[in-house]
Design a protein around this motif. Structure first.
Motif, mmCIF file in Angstrom:
data_model
loop_
_atom_site.group_PDB
_atom_site.id
_atom_site.type_symbol
_atom_site.label_atom_id
_atom_site.label_comp_id
_atom_site.label_asym_id
_atom_site.label_seq_id
_atom_site.Cartn_x
_atom_site.Cartn_y
_atom_site.Cartn_z
ATOM 1 N N LEU A 73 -7.689 -5.006 1.982
ATOM 2 C CA LEU A 73 -6.330 -4.538 1.266
ATOM 3 C C LEU A 73 -5.258 -5.823 1.266
ATOM 4 O O LEU A 73 -4.699 -6.149 0.446
ATOM 5 N N LEU A 120 0.123 -1.223 2.489
ATOM 6 C CA LEU A 120 -1.364 -0.512 2.241
ATOM 7 C C LEU A 120 -2.000 -0.731 3.583
ATOM 8 O O LEU A 120 -3.024 0.166 3.714
ATOM 9 N N ARG A 134 -3.748 2.462 5.309
ATOM 10 C CA ARG A 134 -5.104 2.563 5.414
ATOM 11 C C ARG A 134 -5.814 2.667 6.728
ATOM 12 O O ARG A 134 -6.612 3.526 7.325
#
Lengths: 249, 362
Positions: A102, A151, A155
């Protein structure tokens, strides 16, 4: 019902450390891949992105193969009498691996969006690659880098599958909130599971809301901060003695 | 002050090959889009590496493929004005101008003085603390200019600097550019596809077509005697025709369909003739000394511009045919209004002293 608060601490610690690692490694990989023009560019990019598309259990399996007793890293670490499996470090490795793509993808996209003429202009003005990167590329790609970091953190906080395979479920050591939820629900302690669920929802929501506010605040902050941080140009050709107080931060 | 460029660069479907020297006077790089003008600037600035050749600036070698020299951009002492200005959006006007100066290792006082000088020169007062998104196109251009000159480069590379400006600003900026270049002691390369702009700003012109250098000369010579048809067309000549030698003083212009009589002997190498639209005249009565080169004609189309009129005509005559191509005549509105009152049919007068001949394309 007693609740051990350790999973909160372990989850936050793991997500923070793995985001810190991902931040630098992801940016370095993104920049390296933009510069790299050799063969196999597509394959390398594919491998770096793979953790994003593979099921977390597959990642966990690969990590076990690498860090297990007979794996290359495992044997190397065993020489120092250290095993990473079922340790806290394993949660970090698992979270870092799944969140890396990401950061890598977002940062790379952000770098590629920077108009190359800004970089060309900086070079003709005498800047070396280091200066170009830190003073032009990174500031211009900053919104993308921030997005990638958010992000990655999100995650890492939600990581379950790979963590369970590599780090297991050792309360107080490797038991993160998602793992705790799974074992609470499996053991029939639905009340406990629900509580954990509420905690992680609150944490995640709080995190996102804070970031949104911070993002909005940052744009006003940046302008205000900039004027204080950078110099204010006070010079007039008519009053040559009136030099600005500080010129370069 | 001398910049020598002799380079070659191959791309799929494109081959750049140039060899020129630029001195104190601005050199204009003229050519259509995709002719390789910007690529030359990029090679000189070190942003693109040529395949072969040599670039030297005041005796300093910037690039030499034989000796394996390729100075990085930062050491070349080059000022580059980009088509899109490339003013750093996260820095204020003053910070932009300061960027290169900070890297020079000057004293703080010297840096400030130099920024102040450029701010004076480009009239950027009161804009010092503004960010690029708060500036107009003309202001951005001045910032880009100030920044390019801030480090006092030995070469100034201008890549179509006016292409993004409206007509009025363009004229203003051009005046400023001509002024600035007069004070500037380094080499200037000015890339443009606008031939009038090139003519006004530069003394010498390099004409490019598909990566090849097809003319390099003093601008007046290029405009009055273009060496090839491509150069003629790129310098705005609307009328060209292939020719056949018809006598010691006569050529037949095959495309125009007329026989031209010259007052000087012909050369066997001539393959094409050309004449600019503003050099052609429409008359009712042939003048005494132009009788031989005045032809009855038919007007095909007239196109009006604000101040000029373009008239497309075909020649009627013994050698003319249906396939004869049109010639463009450019007149002032006054002249055209005057001619329209005439009852007699109009004739096309080709003054042979404005006519030029070209050899085969090289």
């Amino acid at each position: 019902m007693t609740m051990d608060p350790m999973p909160i601490w372990i989850s936050l610690k793991t997500a923070s450390i793995s985001t810190l690692i991902t931040f630098f490694v992801g940016i370095a990989a993104a920049y390296g891949m933009i510069k790299y023009q050799g063969p196999g560019k597509g394959i390398i990019d594919g491998i770096l992105t793979l953790p994003l598309v593979l099921p977390p259990t597959v990642i966990g399996f690969f990590l076990l193969m690498l860090f297990g007793k007979n794996g290359p890293f495992g044997q190397l670490l065993q020489a120092f009498d250290y095993s990473i499996i079922f340790s806290w470090a394993a949660t970090v490795i698992a979270a870092t691996t799944v969140s890396f793509p990401l950061m890598y993808k977002t940062a790379r996209g952000a770098f590629e969006q920077v108009n190359p003429n800004y970089l060309h202009a900086a070079r003709t003005l005498g800047a070396d690659e280091w200066t170009v990167f830190w003073q032009i590329t990174v500031p211009l790609a900053w919104p993308g880098i921030v997005a990638g970091t958010i992000l990655s953190f999100a995650r890492a906080l939600g990581e379950f599958g790979a963590t369970l395979m590599l780090a297991g479920n050792i309360p107080g050591v490797t038991q993160t909130i998602p793992v705790a939820i799974f074992f609470a629900a499996e053991g029939g302690e639905m009340g406990k599971a629900l509580l954990w669920v509420l905690i992680i929802v609150t944490l995640s929501l709080g995190f996102i809301v804070t970031l949104n506010h911070w993002n909005q605040f940052q744009s006003t902050l940046v302008t205000r901060f900039r004027i204080r941080r950078q110099f204010q140009w006070n010079y007039r050709s008519t009053s040559k003695s009136d030099f600005p107080a500080s010129i370069s931060k | 002050m001398e910049l020598q460029v002799h380079i070659e660069k191959r791309f799929p479907g494109f081959h750049l090959q140039v060899n020129f020297t630029a001195g104190r006077d601005p050199l204009g790089l003229l050519g259509g889009s995709g002719a390789g003008k910007s690529m030359i600037l990029r090679c000189i600035a070190g942003l693109v590496t040529p395949d072969r050749g040599r670039i030297s600036l005041n005796g300093r070698i910037l690039f030499d493929s034989d000796q394996g020299i390729n100075l990085p951009s930062r050491e070349r002492k080059i000022g580059y004005l980009f088509q899109d200005y490339a003013v750093f959006p996260h820095m204020t006007v003053a910070e932009n101008i300061l960027f290169g100066l900070r890297l020079l290792g000057l004293s703080q006082e010297e840096q400030i003085q130099r920024v102040a000088r450029r701010i004076d020169q480009f009239q950027l007062h009161d804009l010092e603390n503004r960010f690029p998104h708060q500036l107009s196109g003309g202001q951005l251009q001045r910032v880009a200019f100030a920044r390019a000159l801030s480090t006092e480069p030995e070469v100034l590379l201008l890549d179509e600097p006016f292409s993004a400006l409206d007509h009025h600003l363009r004229t203003q900026m051009e005046t400023m550019l001509i002024d600035t270049l007069r004070q500037y002691s380094g080499v200037t390369l000015f890339v443009t596809h606008n031939l009038e702009e090139a003519y006004r700003v530069c003394d010498h012109l390099l004409v490019l077509s598909r990566g090849k250098q097809i003319a390099l000369d003093e601008k007046k010579r290029i405009f009055s005697r273009p060496p090839t048809v491509t150069v003629a067309q790129l310098t705005g000549c609307k009328n060209t025709s292939s020719v056949r030698i018809a006598g010691t003083h006569q050529v037949e212009a095959l495309d125009w369909g007329c026989l031209l009589t010259l007052d000087h002997p012909v050369s066997p190498n001539w393959k094409h003739a050309g004449i600019r639209a503003n050099h052609l005249r429409l008359v009712t009565e042939p003048a005494k000394d132009h009788r031989q080169n005045t032809f009855p004609c038919r007007i095909v189309q007239t196109i009006e511009s604000p101040h000029r009129v373009t008239i497309r005509v075909t020649v009627k005559g013994p050698t003319a045919s249906a396939s004869s191509s049109t010639l463009q005549v450019e007149l002032s509105k006054k002249e055209w209004e005057f001619l329209q009152k005439e009852v007699q049919p109009l004739q096309l007068e080709i003054d042979t002293k404005d006519l030029f001949f070209m050899d085969e394309e090289r």
